[in-house]
Design a protein around this motif. Structure first.
Motif, PDB file in Angstrom:
ATOM      1  N   ARG A  31       0.848  -1.191   0.000  1.00 30.36           N
ATOM      2  CA  ARG A  31       0.000   0.000   0.000  1.00 30.36           C
ATOM      3  C   ARG A  31       0.882   1.239   0.000  1.00 30.36           C
ATOM      4  O   ARG A  31       1.777   1.399   0.799  1.00 30.36           O
ATOM      5  CB  ARG A  31      -0.908   0.023   1.228  1.00 30.36           C
ATOM      6  CG  ARG A  31      -1.811   1.242   1.213  1.00 30.36           C
ATOM      7  CD  ARG A  31      -2.978   1.105   2.135  1.00 30.36           C
ATOM      8  NE  ARG A  31      -2.588   0.925   3.524  1.00 30.36           N
ATOM      9  CZ  ARG A  31      -3.455   0.731   4.504  1.00 30.36           C
ATOM     10  NH1 ARG A  31      -4.731   0.617   4.232  1.00 30.36           N
ATOM     11  NH2 ARG A  31      -3.046   0.621   5.722  1.00 30.36           N
ATOM     12  N   LYS A  32       0.602   2.095  -0.950  1.00 26.06           N
ATOM     13  CA  LYS A  32       1.394   3.316  -1.091  1.00 26.06           C
ATOM     14  C   LYS A  32       1.000   4.300   0.002  1.00 26.06           C
ATOM     15  O   LYS A  32      -0.173   4.541   0.254  1.00 26.06           O
ATOM     16  CB  LYS A  32       1.125   3.916  -2.463  1.00 26.06           C
ATOM     17  CG  LYS A  32       2.030   5.052  -2.842  1.00 26.06           C
ATOM     18  CD  LYS A  32       1.722   5.462  -4.273  1.00 26.06           C
ATOM     19  CE  LYS A  32       2.694   6.508  -4.763  1.00 26.06           C
ATOM     20  NZ  LYS A  32       2.443   6.833  -6.188  1.00 26.06           N
ATOM     21  N   TYR A  33       1.987   4.853   0.689  1.00 27.75           N
ATOM     22  CA  TYR A  33       1.652   5.803   1.746  1.00 27.75           C
ATOM     23  C   TYR A  33       2.355   7.144   1.574  1.00 27.75           C
ATOM     24  O   TYR A  33       2.156   8.057   2.382  1.00 27.75           O
ATOM     25  CB  TYR A  33       1.985   5.222   3.123  1.00 27.75           C
ATOM     26  CG  TYR A  33       3.458   5.014   3.391  1.00 27.75           C
ATOM     27  CD1 TYR A  33       4.055   3.814   3.078  1.00 27.75           C
ATOM     28  CD2 TYR A  33       4.230   6.022   3.969  1.00 27.75           C
ATOM     29  CE1 TYR A  33       5.394   3.612   3.340  1.00 27.75           C
ATOM     30  CE2 TYR A  33       5.570   5.825   4.236  1.00 27.75           C
ATOM     31  CZ  TYR A  33       6.144   4.620   3.919  1.00 27.75           C
ATOM     32  OH  TYR A  33       7.474   4.420   4.177  1.00 27.75           O
ATOM     33  N   GLY A  34       3.127   7.282   0.543  1.00 25.58           N
ATOM     34  CA  GLY A  34       3.772   8.578   0.362  1.00 25.58           C
ATOM     35  C   GLY A  34       4.468   8.690  -0.974  1.00 25.58           C
ATOM     36  O   GLY A  34       4.809   7.704  -1.620  1.00 25.58           O
ATOM     37  N   LYS A  35       4.639   9.888  -1.396  1.00 24.87           N
ATOM     38  CA  LYS A  35       5.333  10.169  -2.647  1.00 24.87           C
ATOM     39  C   LYS A  35       6.099  11.460  -2.434  1.00 24.87           C
ATOM     40  O   LYS A  35       5.583  12.424  -1.874  1.00 24.87           O
ATOM     41  CB  LYS A  35       4.332  10.334  -3.784  1.00 24.87           C
ATOM     42  CG  LYS A  35       4.933  10.677  -5.135  1.00 24.87           C
ATOM     43  CD  LYS A  35       3.799  10.838  -6.140  1.00 24.87           C
ATOM     44  CE  LYS A  35       4.340  11.243  -7.508  1.00 24.87           C
ATOM     45  NZ  LYS A  35       3.242  11.427  -8.481  1.00 24.87           N
ATOM     46  N   LYS A  36       7.326  11.489  -2.848  1.00 22.27           N
ATOM     47  CA  LYS A  36       8.161  12.641  -2.549  1.00 22.27           C
ATOM     48  C   LYS A  36       9.136  12.912  -3.665  1.00 22.27           C
ATOM     49  O   LYS A  36       9.736  12.018  -4.219  1.00 22.27           O
ATOM     50  CB  LYS A  36       8.943  12.353  -1.262  1.00 22.27           C
ATOM     51  CG  LYS A  36       9.587  13.554  -0.631  1.00 22.27           C
ATOM     52  CD  LYS A  36       8.557  14.348   0.133  1.00 22.27           C
ATOM     53  CE  LYS A  36       9.237  15.469   0.891  1.00 22.27           C
ATOM     54  NZ  LYS A  36       8.259  16.255   1.650  1.00 22.27           N
ATOM     55  N   MET A  37       9.284  14.174  -3.979  1.00 20.15           N
ATOM     56  CA  MET A  37      10.338  14.558  -4.903  1.00 20.15           C
ATOM     57  C   MET A  37      11.636  14.632  -4.107  1.00 20.15           C
ATOM     58  O   MET A  37      11.679  15.217  -3.029  1.00 20.15           O
ATOM     59  CB  MET A  37      10.042  15.915  -5.526  1.00 20.15           C
ATOM     60  CG  MET A  37       8.804  15.922  -6.413  1.00 20.15           C
ATOM     61  SD  MET A  37       8.873  14.768  -7.784  1.00 20.15           S
ATOM     62  CE  MET A  37      10.323  15.364  -8.664  1.00 20.15           C
ATOM     63  N   VAL A  38      12.663  14.019  -4.609  1.00 21.42           N
ATOM     64  CA  VAL A  38      13.939  14.026  -3.909  1.00 21.42           C
ATOM     65  C   VAL A  38      14.956  14.846  -4.680  1.00 21.42           C
ATOM     66  O   VAL A  38      14.851  15.030  -5.899  1.00 21.42           O
ATOM     67  CB  VAL A  38      14.475  12.600  -3.693  1.00 21.42           C
ATOM     68  CG1 VAL A  38      13.558  11.845  -2.774  1.00 21.42           C
ATOM     69  CG2 VAL A  38      14.648  11.899  -5.019  1.00 21.42           C
ATOM     70  N   LYS A  39      15.922  15.332  -3.945  1.00 19.55           N
ATOM     71  CA  LYS A  39      16.950  16.169  -4.552  1.00 19.55           C
ATOM     72  C   LYS A  39      17.804  15.333  -5.511  1.00 19.55           C
ATOM     73  O   LYS A  39      18.031  14.148  -5.298  1.00 19.55           O
ATOM     74  CB  LYS A  39      17.845  16.752  -3.449  1.00 19.55           C
ATOM     75  CG  LYS A  39      18.721  17.892  -3.905  1.00 19.55           C
ATOM     76  CD  LYS A  39      19.520  18.412  -2.714  1.00 19.55           C
ATOM     77  CE  LYS A  39      20.398  19.573  -3.147  1.00 19.55           C
ATOM     78  NZ  LYS A  39      21.224  20.070  -2.032  1.00 19.55           N
TER      79      LYS A  39
END
Length: 163
Positions: free
Chosen positions: A109-117
């Motif tokens: 289950r997906k719980y987050g999405k983030k753009m990373v440097k």
DNA sequence: CGAGTTTGACCTGCGC
DNA sequence: GCGCAGGTCAAACTCG
């Protein structure tokens, strides 16, 4: 999920067994264990779930140079909320695939999405959906080769695979 | 209706 | 102390 994955993911990654258990192609894989990581020979692999099957052994070197990857793997534990002395079973590998979520026989289950440097591609955070199982995985595309998907598993499953 | 996804906010550690 | 970056939470939303 499919019934094509009778074996659970590798709690203790072992090159040949590891590759034979999973139904996707591994172009690279490595293990994180107490801030150590390693990579082995590129295994031959037959895939049913990965459309493009291209081995790129040279990617190992590119992966070693991924600074952001080292950061996240060696010092930062779950947002820094946990004591860094806690060492979890963790390993990562890189696959060449059009799909990001590889079918490993477990339900995620997906719980987050983030753009990373240093990476134009977002990093996705998944957690095992089985109650009581705290295994997590991060999935992101390689900044240099969008065809490559970097998957990082953290923790051990406390249950058999759902397939 | 339940399970899974999306997405912005929030929390924490680290570097300056 | 402040800002940045990574990781997580949770409400809203979507889909079967």
């Amino acid at each position: 999920m499919t019934d094509n994955n009778p074996k659970p993911p590798p709690d203790t990654p072992d090159s040949d067994d590891f590759c034979n258990q999973w139904s996707f192609e591994l172009s690279e894989y490595m293990q994180f264990d107490d801030n150590q990581w390693m990579h082995d020979d590129i295994p031959s692999f037959s895939s049913e779930n990965v459309s493009n099957q291209v081995h790129q052994p040279s990617n190992v070197r590119e992966f070693e140079g991924d600074e952001s990857y080292f950061e996240g793997s060696s010092s930062r534990e779950t947002g820094g909320r946990e004591n860094r002395q806690v060492v979890r079973e963790r390993f990562a590998f890189k696959t060449i695939s059009e799909i990001e979520v590889l079918d490993d026989g477990y339900r995620w289950r997906k719980y987050g999405k983030k753009m990373v440097k240093n990476n134009p591609n977002p990093r996705n955070y998944y957690r095992c959906s089985v109650d009581g199982c705290s295994v997590k995985k991060r999935v992101e595309r390689d900044k240099d080769d969008p065809r490559c998907v970097i998957t990082t598993y953290e923790g051990n499953h406390t249950h058999p695979s759902s397939s």
